[in-house]
Design an enzyme around this catalytic site. Sequence first.
Site, PDB file in Angstrom:
ATOM      1  N   SER A  54       0.832  -1.207   0.000  1.00 29.50           N
ATOM      2  CA  SER A  54       0.000   0.000   0.000  1.00 29.50           C
ATOM      3  C   SER A  54       0.862   1.251   0.000  1.00 29.50           C
ATOM      4  O   SER A  54       0.464   2.289  -0.545  1.00 29.50           O
ATOM      5  CB  SER A  54      -0.916   0.013   1.229  1.00 29.50           C
ATOM      6  OG  SER A  54      -1.884  -1.005   1.110  1.00 29.50           O
ATOM      7  N   ARG A 145      -0.270  -6.267  -2.691  1.00 30.85           N
ATOM      8  CA  ARG A 145       0.769  -5.896  -3.670  1.00 30.85           C
ATOM      9  C   ARG A 145       0.261  -6.000  -5.097  1.00 30.85           C
ATOM     10  O   ARG A 145       0.747  -5.311  -5.988  1.00 30.85           O
ATOM     11  CB  ARG A 145       2.040  -6.723  -3.466  1.00 30.85           C
ATOM     12  CG  ARG A 145       1.864  -8.214  -3.594  1.00 30.85           C
ATOM     13  CD  ARG A 145       3.108  -8.931  -3.109  1.00 30.85           C
ATOM     14  NE  ARG A 145       3.031 -10.379  -3.213  1.00 30.85           N
ATOM     15  CZ  ARG A 145       2.373 -11.175  -2.377  1.00 30.85           C
ATOM     16  NH1 ARG A 145       1.698 -10.661  -1.365  1.00 30.85           N
ATOM     17  NH2 ARG A 145       2.389 -12.478  -2.540  1.00 30.85           N
ATOM     18  N   GLU A 224       8.625 -10.906  -1.882  1.00 33.07           N
ATOM     19  CA  GLU A 224       7.305 -11.456  -1.518  1.00 33.07           C
ATOM     20  C   GLU A 224       6.826 -12.540  -2.472  1.00 33.07           C
ATOM     21  O   GLU A 224       6.256 -13.534  -2.045  1.00 33.07           O
ATOM     22  CB  GLU A 224       6.258 -10.346  -1.432  1.00 33.07           C
ATOM     23  CG  GLU A 224       6.396  -9.487  -0.190  1.00 33.07           C
ATOM     24  CD  GLU A 224       5.249  -8.506  -0.006  1.00 33.07           C
ATOM     25  OE1 GLU A 224       4.145  -8.927   0.350  1.00 33.07           O
ATOM     26  OE2 GLU A 224       5.461  -7.300  -0.224  1.00 33.07           O
ATOM     27  N   HIS A 240      28.568   6.945  -5.297  1.00 32.72           N
ATOM     28  CA  HIS A 240      29.355   7.568  -4.229  1.00 32.72           C
ATOM     29  C   HIS A 240      29.585   6.612  -3.064  1.00 32.72           C
ATOM     30  O   HIS A 240      30.156   6.998  -2.050  1.00 32.72           O
ATOM     31  CB  HIS A 240      28.648   8.847  -3.752  1.00 32.72           C
ATOM     32  CG  HIS A 240      28.524   9.854  -4.847  1.00 32.72           C
ATOM     33  ND1 HIS A 240      29.488  10.822  -5.085  1.00 32.72           N
ATOM     34  CD2 HIS A 240      27.594   9.998  -5.824  1.00 32.72           C
ATOM     35  CE1 HIS A 240      29.129  11.541  -6.139  1.00 32.72           C
ATOM     36  NE2 HIS A 240      27.986  11.058  -6.620  1.00 32.72           N
ATOM     37  N   LYS A 332       2.766 -11.563  11.965  1.00 33.48           N
ATOM     38  CA  LYS A 332       1.643 -10.762  12.470  1.00 33.48           C
ATOM     39  C   LYS A 332       0.947 -11.477  13.625  1.00 33.48           C
ATOM     40  O   LYS A 332       0.582 -10.850  14.621  1.00 33.48           O
ATOM     41  CB  LYS A 332       0.639 -10.476  11.345  1.00 33.48           C
ATOM     42  CG  LYS A 332       1.093  -9.349  10.398  1.00 33.48           C
ATOM     43  CD  LYS A 332       0.012  -8.991   9.375  1.00 33.48           C
ATOM     44  CE  LYS A 332       0.499  -7.872   8.463  1.00 33.48           C
ATOM     45  NZ  LYS A 332      -0.376  -7.620   7.321  1.00 33.48           N
TER      46      LYS A 332
HETATM   47  C1  F6R Z   1       0.898  -8.230   0.755  1.00 31.55           C
HETATM   48  C2  F6R Z   1       1.672  -6.993   0.747  1.00 31.55           C
HETATM   49  C3  F6R Z   1       2.080  -6.399   2.052  1.00 31.55           C
HETATM   50  C4  F6R Z   1       0.968  -5.490   2.602  1.00 31.55           C
HETATM   51  C5  F6R Z   1       1.353  -4.907   3.958  1.00 31.55           C
HETATM   52  C6  F6R Z   1       0.325  -3.906   4.492  1.00 31.55           C
HETATM   53  O1  F6R Z   1       0.447  -8.506  -0.547  1.00 31.55           O
HETATM   54  O2  F6R Z   1       1.978  -6.478  -0.286  1.00 31.55           O
HETATM   55  O3  F6R Z   1       3.279  -5.687   1.853  1.00 31.55           O
HETATM   56  O4  F6R Z   1       0.724  -4.454   1.689  1.00 31.55           O
HETATM   57  O5  F6R Z   1       1.473  -5.947   4.904  1.00 31.55           O
HETATM   58  O6  F6R Z   1      -0.973  -4.398   4.416  1.00 31.55           O
HETATM   59  P1  F6R Z   1      -2.127  -3.493   3.789  1.00 31.55           P
HETATM   60  O7  F6R Z   1      -1.691  -3.154   2.419  1.00 31.55           O
HETATM   61  O8  F6R Z   1      -3.350  -4.338   3.821  1.00 31.55           O
HETATM   62  O9  F6R Z   1      -2.226  -2.290   4.685  1.00 31.55           O
END
Ligand code: F6R
Length: 339
Positions: A54, A145, A224, A240, A332
Amino acid sequence: MELEGIDLASMRSMVLRFPELLVAKKPDIRFLEKARRAGESGISGICFVGMGGSSIVGEICRGLLIEQSNVPILTVRDYSLPKVVTKKWAVMVVSYSGDTEETLACFEETRSRGAKIFVITTGGTLAERAQGKNIHVVPKGLQPRAALPLMFSAMYPTVAALLSLETTGLDEVSASLRQQAQNWGATMDSPSTLAEKLKGSVPLFMGWKHLVPIAYRAKCQMNENAKTVAFHGELPEADHNEIEAAMSYSRHSVVPVFLRSCFEESTIKRRFDVTSEVLSEAGCESIHLRISTVSPLEESLAMTHYLDMTSVELADSLGIDPLKIDRIAHLKRKLASDW
Ligand code: F6R
């Protein structure tokens, strides 16, 4: 609805539809109007808040628009905002899931500072908390992503409106990306050929200006999707410092991949060429990627699409499922339980 025809269990299917996703959900006219009015009322800066897939959306917008901006543009990938972000700022909060804790923490801080908030999400806690605010809701079901084009198509015109800049629509860019993808393999290596060249090595993606975030995106996609170590850098800065590591590149199987731009100034063109020569003298051959495009906007997106597909091809070749991100999910869960 907008995601019809995409196999949501396949990253390849999602990436193949990149051009279509770019025009699948246009931002609401009122959303853009609020941004335009906020810009006209005089903002002190723009801050992008978000993580991972994001966050990169904002970085790409920044790379494309910063030179025309008369206010600073910051990116925050953390739990808190810098002090400089006050109620005179516009803050774009982006989270595909709407449940990312760092982003939610910054959202609360933005709200308490009274800044103008623009949210892009599919729902989750963020959508609940952003009720009554400017919110652009995108379709659920993709990996964050893979939703880059979906979120970018709202983010880019919003940032342009905040800066009172005219932008071209994305329909033509989308059509051009579709065309470009049909030519992969004819005018340049196909993504699968590039993936074979990168297999077993450590790619080092190197960009300039608007292609610096694209180099970072490519590194993240290698991580990823292909679960492969990769790095990114930028020119002229790398000349550099990083250039001194050239002697160790062969030892560590590092393959520099230069993202070359059709819009390189002569000084930069020379830098890329001479840097490549110096690397070659150190026994390390670089790969130069070029996609013929009409604007930095089209170039950034075409390069992203191509490199996203390269990461999927590399994953396939390694026998890895590009969709699965078990370690992110595991981490997570641990963060939530071991507190
Ligand atoms: C998974 C991905 C991760 C998420 C990240 C934040 O496809 O790209 O990098 O983007 O964990 O999660 P969101 O985007 O849902 O806030």
